[in-house]
Design a protein around this motif. Structure first.
Motif, mmCIF file in Angstrom:
data_model
loop_
_atom_site.group_PDB
_atom_site.id
_atom_site.type_symbol
_atom_site.label_atom_id
_atom_site.label_comp_id
_atom_site.label_asym_id
_atom_site.label_seq_id
_atom_site.Cartn_x
_atom_site.Cartn_y
_atom_site.Cartn_z
ATOM 1 N N ARG A 212 -59.085 69.696 -85.040
ATOM 2 C CA ARG A 212 -58.322 69.606 -86.653
ATOM 3 C C ARG A 212 -57.760 67.817 -86.714
ATOM 4 O O ARG A 212 -57.577 67.317 -85.616
ATOM 5 C CB ARG A 212 -57.318 70.521 -86.455
ATOM 6 C CG ARG A 212 -57.443 72.082 -85.966
ATOM 7 C CD ARG A 212 -58.478 72.474 -87.216
ATOM 8 N NE ARG A 212 -58.816 73.913 -86.789
ATOM 9 C CZ ARG A 212 -58.524 74.832 -87.237
ATOM 10 N NH1 ARG A 212 -57.437 74.883 -88.300
ATOM 11 N NH2 ARG A 212 -58.767 76.261 -86.880
ATOM 12 N N VAL A 213 -57.399 67.931 -87.872
ATOM 13 C CA VAL A 213 -56.702 66.793 -88.014
ATOM 14 C C VAL A 213 -55.439 66.658 -87.432
ATOM 15 O O VAL A 213 -54.762 67.731 -87.289
ATOM 16 C CB VAL A 213 -56.784 66.354 -89.615
ATOM 17 C CG1 VAL A 213 -57.913 66.083 -90.318
ATOM 18 C CG2 VAL A 213 -55.719 67.220 -90.352
ATOM 19 N N ASN A 214 -54.907 65.591 -87.025
ATOM 20 C CA ASN A 214 -53.481 65.260 -86.698
ATOM 21 C C ASN A 214 -52.385 65.474 -87.797
ATOM 22 O O ASN A 214 -52.319 64.587 -88.487
ATOM 23 C CB ASN A 214 -53.178 64.084 -85.936
ATOM 24 C CG ASN A 214 -52.013 63.638 -85.438
ATOM 25 O OD1 ASN A 214 -50.717 64.443 -85.803
ATOM 26 N ND2 ASN A 214 -51.870 63.067 -84.370
ATOM 27 N N GLU A 215 -51.916 66.645 -88.004
ATOM 28 C CA GLU A 215 -51.216 67.159 -89.256
ATOM 29 C C GLU A 215 -50.045 65.903 -89.282
ATOM 30 O O GLU A 215 -49.745 65.575 -90.534
ATOM 31 C CB GLU A 215 -50.621 68.128 -89.142
ATOM 32 C CG GLU A 215 -51.699 69.466 -89.353
ATOM 33 C CD GLU A 215 -50.883 70.870 -89.439
ATOM 34 O OE1 GLU A 215 -49.924 70.770 -90.150
ATOM 35 O OE2 GLU A 215 -51.739 71.805 -89.237
ATOM 36 N N THR A 216 -49.270 65.700 -88.319
ATOM 37 C CA THR A 216 -48.052 65.008 -88.446
ATOM 38 C C THR A 216 -48.445 63.432 -88.913
ATOM 39 O O THR A 216 -48.003 62.860 -89.897
ATOM 40 C CB THR A 216 -47.449 64.846 -87.125
ATOM 41 O OG1 THR A 216 -47.281 66.213 -86.642
ATOM 42 C CG2 THR A 216 -46.097 64.158 -87.040
ATOM 43 N N ARG A 217 -49.565 62.899 -88.096
ATOM 44 C CA ARG A 217 -49.848 61.664 -88.321
ATOM 45 C C ARG A 217 -50.130 61.558 -89.956
ATOM 46 O O ARG A 217 -50.119 60.381 -90.643
ATOM 47 C CB ARG A 217 -51.004 61.045 -87.589
ATOM 48 C CG ARG A 217 -51.539 59.747 -87.724
ATOM 49 C CD ARG A 217 -52.813 59.309 -86.713
ATOM 50 N NE ARG A 217 -53.792 60.399 -86.683
ATOM 51 C CZ ARG A 217 -54.694 60.315 -85.901
ATOM 52 N NH1 ARG A 217 -54.688 59.612 -84.699
ATOM 53 N NH2 ARG A 217 -55.654 61.352 -85.780
ATOM 54 N N HIS B 193 -65.024 51.531 -88.854
ATOM 55 C CA HIS B 193 -65.223 51.909 -87.742
ATOM 56 C C HIS B 193 -66.605 51.784 -87.178
ATOM 57 O O HIS B 193 -67.320 52.700 -87.589
ATOM 58 C CB HIS B 193 -64.577 53.702 -87.037
ATOM 59 C CG HIS B 193 -65.125 53.997 -85.821
ATOM 60 N ND1 HIS B 193 -64.846 53.086 -84.927
ATOM 61 C CD2 HIS B 193 -65.644 54.800 -85.625
ATOM 62 C CE1 HIS B 193 -65.392 53.980 -83.773
ATOM 63 N NE2 HIS B 193 -65.928 54.925 -84.201
ATOM 64 N N THR B 194 -66.949 50.724 -86.493
ATOM 65 C CA THR B 194 -68.405 50.621 -86.323
ATOM 66 C C THR B 194 -68.614 50.630 -84.721
ATOM 67 O O THR B 194 -68.178 49.771 -84.011
ATOM 68 C CB THR B 194 -68.722 49.171 -86.694
ATOM 69 O OG1 THR B 194 -68.138 49.090 -87.973
ATOM 70 C CG2 THR B 194 -70.109 48.970 -86.810
ATOM 71 N N PRO B 195 -69.398 51.645 -84.289
ATOM 72 C CA PRO B 195 -69.481 51.980 -82.976
ATOM 73 C C PRO B 195 -70.501 50.649 -82.490
ATOM 74 O O PRO B 195 -71.121 50.110 -83.235
ATOM 75 C CB PRO B 195 -70.683 53.432 -82.867
ATOM 76 C CG PRO B 195 -70.133 53.999 -84.150
ATOM 77 C CD PRO B 195 -69.773 52.696 -85.123
ATOM 78 N N ALA C 177 -55.326 59.118 -97.793
ATOM 79 C CA ALA C 177 -54.742 59.283 -96.394
ATOM 80 C C ALA C 177 -55.626 60.490 -95.691
ATOM 81 O O ALA C 177 -55.831 60.300 -94.274
ATOM 82 C CB ALA C 177 -53.410 60.016 -96.778
ATOM 83 N N ALA C 178 -56.308 61.300 -96.386
ATOM 84 C CA ALA C 178 -57.051 62.144 -95.683
ATOM 85 C C ALA C 178 -58.354 61.599 -94.967
ATOM 86 O O ALA C 178 -58.767 61.972 -93.991
ATOM 87 C CB ALA C 178 -57.807 63.417 -96.647
ATOM 88 N N ALA C 179 -59.022 60.636 -95.880
ATOM 89 C CA ALA C 179 -60.267 60.009 -95.239
ATOM 90 C C ALA C 179 -59.722 59.277 -93.973
ATOM 91 O O ALA C 179 -60.489 59.061 -92.805
ATOM 92 C CB ALA C 179 -60.968 59.086 -96.409
ATOM 93 N N GLN D 169 -59.636 58.322 -87.989
ATOM 94 C CA GLN D 169 -59.030 58.260 -86.755
ATOM 95 C C GLN D 169 -59.601 59.424 -85.766
ATOM 96 O O GLN D 169 -59.782 59.084 -84.661
ATOM 97 C CB GLN D 169 -57.516 58.204 -86.846
ATOM 98 C CG GLN D 169 -57.085 56.979 -87.601
ATOM 99 C CD GLN D 169 -55.685 57.198 -88.093
ATOM 100 O OE1 GLN D 169 -54.718 56.856 -87.246
ATOM 101 N NE2 GLN D 169 -55.233 57.359 -89.166
ATOM 102 N N VAL D 170 -59.829 60.491 -86.188
ATOM 103 C CA VAL D 170 -60.330 61.607 -85.376
ATOM 104 C C VAL D 170 -61.557 61.462 -84.927
ATOM 105 O O VAL D 170 -61.929 61.541 -83.805
ATOM 106 C CB VAL D 170 -59.877 63.052 -86.079
ATOM 107 C CG1 VAL D 170 -60.455 63.868 -85.257
ATOM 108 C CG2 VAL D 170 -58.876 63.259 -86.586
#
Lengths: 420, 420
Positions: free
Chosen positions: B12-17, B75-77, B107-109, B114-115
């Motif tokens: 899940r996403v980090n709700e607080t962040r 974010h580029t692996p 914000a969602a994207a 980050q996740v």
């Protein structure tokens, strides 16, 4: 001098000088279409005042300027202590107005002043030609003449029609101030009479082929801000039947104003000249639309009845569309009568010059209505071709302007003489 | 890793962040009522971008900015050469808009990004979160995403919605230029897919108690300037029946737009969001009123039929009031379909997370429709409480935002995985 009383030999204005002066006074702020764009205290308006100031100096009159910015050319016979005969009008225009509204009155009065000086050496009545500030009410309706006649309140000045900050800056640009405007009153005992020449701005004279309109009085003017309040919402996702769209209230009210007047108030006129939409975008249902509405009537009772009818209409409309409405009375200019003695004197001059005239009320406001509270005041109209007004199409044939100036001249001559 | 496919254990996403980031992204341009006032390229909008830039740097992503001002967190692996999975939305708002429209999508994207970085070490698909310029069309509708997808013409940019000079200055303030905007295209082969989360801005989800709207496509949006032309004239001296009052044409047209849609085009919506009066004064009959009108339909044929009906209505109205009318098509945004594969992937994620969803068309324009011309694109909606939109009343309960972000996350995870 008896011969002067027959039309053929009566003293007349200098047509050429009058035309040249009128042309010069309508140069600043001239628009490509042939109109004038000189809202009060704008650069173009202040330039026109500067031109008038130069003309006053060139012709050897003295300048007087009061705290309202009203600018006068004064002819004061030596040791004259009598009250002043004041002739006036205004050099400001509405936004994109015409050349004749106001400027013709200044040019005619200035021409009369010159004839009186050259032919009136035996009078000891001072004569003054005054250019009033903001007759058109770009900021405050009849600003200069209301300042002079003590009819301005501080509230009038802190709630101008435009942005208060812009008004403050405009005053500063013109070297004026709110305190100064409130102090610009002139004592009534200083004034003998006030005379004005203006274009009719309607078709009553033209249609009846009459040279001169002798104004009996001015209609009252009542201004309102009628604001419909709904809810701003997305123009795509909000279903039509879920909207509380302030635009609909404003639109229906605009049509209802016309319908009400035409159905039951044919002695009045009413106008919606502007609507302000908020937020005012393609893709947002408007939550607030302010309708700028005014109505005019000779009769204060009828005006009040019409106002009441429109208040009720606005309420019904707001309920129909799920809106609220705020019906705010902004400002009124009281209906005013012209002095009978001056009306009769105008008519004598018309007869003397072999012209035709009719009495009529003025449907527009004029500085003469402010001055009527200070001294006997009179106003004549010359015809407006096609009735066009507040438009570059405004036009009066020059011979009609000259006829009006001659009536103004002979009336002024009589007032100067009768005062002796 | 099999357990990840059951709702209880799914990532899940980090709700607080997520909530902290959303709060931070809605601080610049916040209004006292709780809305956002961030028209594109305004100071408040540029401040919000600066905030996003700081957040990207703090979280250790790299920044990419193109010639349209579109700002990305990348974010580029290591050594990733595959096409990019793009997630985006916008940080601009309409004038006095709400907090959720656009900012929630960013914000969602950003949370998903980050996740993915923290849990997706085994993927070699680059992921990018993009903030598109002027989605709301303060100047040019969907400006940033149309620039990226090569759908902008020079004419679009030299005829913006506001004053062209103000647009030029706004571009300059943002370090952008018309030539730059026209060069900001991105090659299709660079992109794998585009995903977006947005609020519904309507009540379909709320009324059907559905968690997620999976968008099938966007309506076409057609914008018009309908100008009624009469004659400016004096509001006192012009009899009501002699007027050629442009206000009357505009007012009746405004009502007619609603009536036409409600009577015969219930599958469309149309809005009059603004009228500009000229000269726009109490005491002058308006000679020109421009109506800002837009209509929306999923179906281009129906939109064209409605346009034709309104053209005819405007002509009839202009004749009725003695006016002329200029019915000008200003701009259209074409209706667009979302990619079936992504629609199905969204629905799989919804199932995985034990949520409910329904397919629906979007009645608003979104950057996803520009991106659909470049790569497979998908859009989900979260419910809007009361359907309020483009208003400070815009609101989505936080748990509904979190549900949407989790669907976005799982769909992105599948797209990253399927690309392996």
């Amino acid at each position: 001098m008896q011969k002067m009383t027959t039309p053929r030999d009566a003293i007349r204005v200098n047509e050429t000088r009058f035309l040249e002066d009128f042309s010069r006074l309508t140069r600043d702020g001239a628009t490509p279409e042939g109109g004038l764009n000189r809202p009060a205290l704008s650069e173009a308006h202040l330039a026109a005042r500067e031109t008038f100031r130069e003309m006053i100096q060139e012709r050897g009159f003295s300048i007087h300027e009061d705290n309202a910015g009203n600018l006068s050319a004064c002819h004061t016979p030596s040791e004259a202590k009598k009250p002043v005969l004041l002739l006036g009008s205004h050099l400001d225009s509405v936004a994109n107005g015409g050349r004749f509204d106001g400027a013709l009155g200044i040019a005619a009065a200035f021409e009369v002043l010159q004839v009186l000086r050259d032919h009136g050496a035996d009078s000891d009545v001072p004569v003054e030609v005054i250019d009033f500030t903001d007759e058109e009410g770009t900021w405050v309706s009849l600003l200069g003449s209301r300042a002079m006649s003590g009819q301005l309140t501080r509230k009038d000045l802190t709630n101008p029609r435009g942005d208060p900050e812009a008004f403050r800056q405009a005053l500063q640009r013109a070297g004026l101030s709110i305190d100064g405007l409130l102090s610009a009153t002139r004592p009534a005992e200083n004034l003998q009479s006030y005379l004005e020449l203006h274009i009719e701005q309607g078709t009553r004279l033209e249609r009846s082929r009459t040279d001169i309109g002798v104004v009996t009085g001015m209609v009252g003017i009542h201004m309102y801000l009628v604001t419909f309040l709904g809810q701003s919402n997305h123009a795509g996702t909000t279903p039509m039947n879920k909207r509380r769209d302030a635009a609909l209230g404003a639109a229906e009210f605009c049509l209802m104003v016309r319908e009400t007047v035409m159905d039951a108030y044919s002695d009045c006129v009413a106008t919606v000249g502007r609507m302000d939409f908020s937020p005012g975008a393609f893709n947002i249902v408007a939550n607030r639309v302010t309708v700028f509405m005014e109505l005019r009537s000779e009769n204060a009772t009828r005006a009040a009845e019409l106002e009441q009818a429109l208040r009720e209409a606005s309420l019904n409309i707001s309920v129909k569309f799920g809106l609220k409405v705020d019906f705010q009375h902004l400002e009124s200019v009281t209906a005013r009568k012209m002095a009978s003695a001056i009306i009769e004197q105008f008519e004598s001059s018309v007869d003397l010059l072999g012209l035709s005239s009719r009495r009529l009320p003025s449907l527009a406001g004029h500085d003469a209505q402010s001055m009527a509270t200070l001294c006997p005041a009179g106003l004549i109209f010359v015809p407006s071709a096609g009735g066009f007004s507040h438009s570059f199409r405004e036009y009066t044939p020059w011979e009609a302007c000259v006829r009006g100036a001659n009536v103004l001249l002979h009336t002024a001559m009589q007032l100067v003489k009768s005062s002796e």
